[in-house]
Write a protein that holds these residues in place. Sequence first.
Motif, PDB file in Angstrom:
ATOM      1  N   HIS A   1       0.894  -1.179   0.000  1.00 19.67           N
ATOM      2  CA  HIS A   1       0.000   0.000   0.000  1.00 19.67           C
ATOM      3  C   HIS A   1       0.920   1.213   0.000  1.00 19.67           C
TER       4      HIS A   1
ATOM      5  N   ARG B   1       2.212   7.451  10.580  1.00 23.42           N
ATOM      6  CA  ARG B   1       1.381   7.060  11.736  1.00 23.42           C
ATOM      7  C   ARG B   1       2.278   6.705  12.926  1.00 23.42           C
TER       8      ARG B   1
ATOM      9  N   TYR C   1      -4.838  -1.891  17.656  1.00 24.11           N
ATOM     10  CA  TYR C   1      -5.074  -1.388  16.292  1.00 24.11           C
ATOM     11  C   TYR C   1      -6.566  -1.119  16.089  1.00 24.11           C
TER      12      TYR C   1
ATOM     13  N   ILE D   1      -6.583   3.567   9.452  1.00 27.79           N
ATOM     14  CA  ILE D   1      -6.695   3.833   8.017  1.00 27.79           C
ATOM     15  C   ILE D   1      -7.288   5.223   7.791  1.00 27.79           C
TER      16      ILE D   1
ATOM     17  N   TYR E   1      -6.527   4.514   0.239  1.00 23.94           N
ATOM     18  CA  TYR E   1      -6.445   5.659   1.143  1.00 23.94           C
ATOM     19  C   TYR E   1      -7.099   6.890   0.520  1.00 23.94           C
TER      20      TYR E   1
ATOM     21  N   HIS F   1     -11.496  -0.698   1.533  1.00 25.29           N
ATOM     22  CA  HIS F   1     -10.456  -0.860   2.570  1.00 25.29           C
ATOM     23  C   HIS F   1     -11.027  -0.485   3.929  1.00 25.29           C
TER      24      HIS F   1
ATOM     25  N   PHE G   1     -11.044  -5.525   2.171  1.00 21.79           N
ATOM     26  CA  PHE G   1     -10.633  -5.877   3.531  1.00 21.79           C
ATOM     27  C   PHE G   1     -11.849  -6.485   4.210  1.00 21.79           C
TER      28      PHE G   1
ATOM     29  N   HIS H   1      -7.888  -9.216   1.573  1.00 23.06           N
ATOM     30  CA  HIS H   1      -7.315  -9.187   2.918  1.00 23.06           C
ATOM     31  C   HIS H   1      -8.227 -10.073   3.764  1.00 23.06           C
TER      32      HIS H   1
ATOM     33  N   GLN I   1      -7.331 -11.656   8.882  1.00 18.84           N
ATOM     34  CA  GLN I   1      -6.132 -11.084   9.518  1.00 18.84           C
ATOM     35  C   GLN I   1      -6.295 -10.978  11.039  1.00 18.84           C
TER      36      GLN I   1
ATOM     37  N   HIS J   1      -2.751 -12.414   4.366  1.00 18.16           N
ATOM     38  CA  HIS J   1      -2.692 -12.413   5.841  1.00 18.16           C
ATOM     39  C   HIS J   1      -2.971 -13.816   6.378  1.00 18.16           C
TER      40      HIS J   1
ATOM     41  N   ASP K   1       3.780  -5.847   2.541  1.00 20.46           N
ATOM     42  CA  ASP K   1       2.560  -5.170   3.007  1.00 20.46           C
ATOM     43  C   ASP K   1       2.860  -3.709   3.329  1.00 20.46           C
TER      44      ASP K   1
ATOM     45  N   ASN L   1       2.839  -0.383   4.369  1.00 17.01           N
ATOM     46  CA  ASN L   1       1.721   0.535   4.631  1.00 17.01           C
ATOM     47  C   ASN L   1       2.030   1.316   5.902  1.00 17.01           C
TER      48      ASN L   1
ATOM     49  N   GLY M   1       0.387   1.873   8.641  1.00 16.45           N
ATOM     50  CA  GLY M   1      -0.172   1.477   9.924  1.00 16.45           C
ATOM     51  C   GLY M   1       0.429   0.196  10.465  1.00 16.45           C
ATOM     52  N   THR M   2       0.128  -0.901   9.792  1.00 21.32           N
ATOM     53  CA  THR M   2       0.491  -2.204  10.357  1.00 21.32           C
ATOM     54  C   THR M   2       1.840  -2.721   9.885  1.00 21.32           C
TER      55      THR M   2
HETATM   56  O1  NIG Z   1      -2.649  -4.921   5.136  1.00 16.95           O
HETATM   57  N1  NIG Z   1      -5.473  -4.842   6.776  1.00 16.95           N
HETATM   58  C1  NIG Z   1      -5.729  -3.811   6.203  1.00 16.95           C
HETATM   59  N2  NIG Z   1      -4.878  -3.044   5.538  1.00 16.95           N
HETATM   60  C2  NIG Z   1      -3.530  -2.894   5.853  1.00 16.95           C
HETATM   61  C3  NIG Z   1      -3.327  -1.911   6.938  1.00 16.95           C
HETATM   62  C4  NIG Z   1      -3.640  -0.570   6.475  1.00 16.95           C
HETATM   63  C5  NIG Z   1      -3.403   0.513   7.484  1.00 16.95           C
HETATM   64  O2  NIG Z   1      -3.416   0.293   8.714  1.00 16.95           O
HETATM   65  O3  NIG Z   1      -3.227   1.631   7.004  1.00 16.95           O
HETATM   66  C6  NIG Z   1      -2.838  -4.214   6.118  1.00 16.95           C
HETATM   67  O4  NIG Z   1      -2.489  -4.575   7.241  1.00 16.95           O
END
Ligand code: NIG
Length: 413
Positions: free
Chosen positions: A80, A87, A100, A110, A150, A183, A220, A248, A251, A271, A323, A325, A327-328
């Motif tokens: 992503h 973040r 999360y 997100i 996003y 998403h 997602f 996704h 997860q 995931h 992955d 991105n 956040g995670t």
């Molecule tokens: O692959 N799982 C959802 N989407 C992303 C996380 C995206 C985010 O937190 O911005 C993922 O973990």
Amino acid sequence: MLVARTRDPADCILSNGRFATLATAGGGLGIVEDGALAMRDGRILAVGPSREILSRFEAPQEIDLSGRLVTPGLVDCHTHLVYAGSRAAEFEQRLAGRSYAEIAAAGGGIGSTVRATREADDATLLRESGARLAALIAEGVTLVEIKSGYGLDTRNELRQLTIARRLAETHDVDVATTLLAAHAVPPEYRQHPDAYVDHLCRETIPEAASAGLADAVDAFCEHIAFSAEQVTRVFDAARAAGLPVKLHADQLSDSGGALLAARFGALSADHLEYSSEEGVAALARAGTVAVLLPGAYYMLRETRAPPVESLRRHRVPIAIATDCNPGTSPLTSPLLAMNMAAVLFGLTIPEVIAGFTREAARALGRLDRCGTLEPGKRCDLAVWDVETPAELVYRLGLNPLHARVREGRWLPH
Ligand code: NIG
Ligand code: FE
């Protein structure tokens, strides 16, 4: 009478290398020791023992690899990487104990990257995303998948995809784009998630498809995102638009994601930490690739690893990706992802390397073109300053890339 022995013309021969061809139906890496590779017009002509290749082909250019390891160019099949902002503050909150899901429910997660991405102009998005892409390329990536997700409105989702396509022109890499408008539910639709799904099906998906901006559609499927029923509608619309799907899945909980992905013959289900045995068996029957994402598992301090034993038993192809991105998984190192897949998920060295080459190409529906070193495929390679495949996976934080080759062009690191 002397008969001149003619050799077939090649553009270039790479000799004296150790080639991991991945051209094996079974488990190994298909290693050719003391090997050579002949290429022409950006494609692989042949890979084999040096003596055999040098007697079959002649070329105006020969490069001595001095024993280096050659793999197919790495394929990062789940990122992503087009977004704005950071973040890091949420990371700090998670270190202090917030989850999360809690952060997402409070409008962060997100949602906070959606705000930053919508506000950023194209130049900012190109610059920030380009830096992440450059980091992947620096570790041998020749093909990368980039998702939207996003923007969460038609204009911004298409803008993210357009930027992903632009990055393929400004950087020496191939990009596969994926529309991930499903998403999260955007703030405008907070009270009406089904109306957002309707909007995606009626407008965003058909527009992305007709503009040629999306190579696939992702969603997602999770209690904090979209239900299996909502994803089914998204996938029906993707199918109507002629686009393959991926998901996704499972997860954070078993949401029936693997089953759903299999039902639609998805390219991949990604995931999978909470997938059931039944879900894994369905993936196997559908020929769907399991994409494992150890960066997210690590950053979220997950304790439940994906069902690797079950994936093996059912012979589900396993790919690995960063992955990348905000956040995670703020991860831009394929080599670290490989190490994590081995250490945290217990994958073997051949599984890890196949996971970032052959199986990742399969997860993008491009195995016919790349992902292994076989005659007729594109000559996309990574040349490494290591002797054995295990050395590639074993180090933490040292990048042994010597060069990439893209469509037959030697690109020194
Ligand atoms: O692959 N799982 C959802 N989407 C992303 C996380 C995206 C985010 O937190 O911005 C993922 O973990
Ligand atoms: Fe992801």
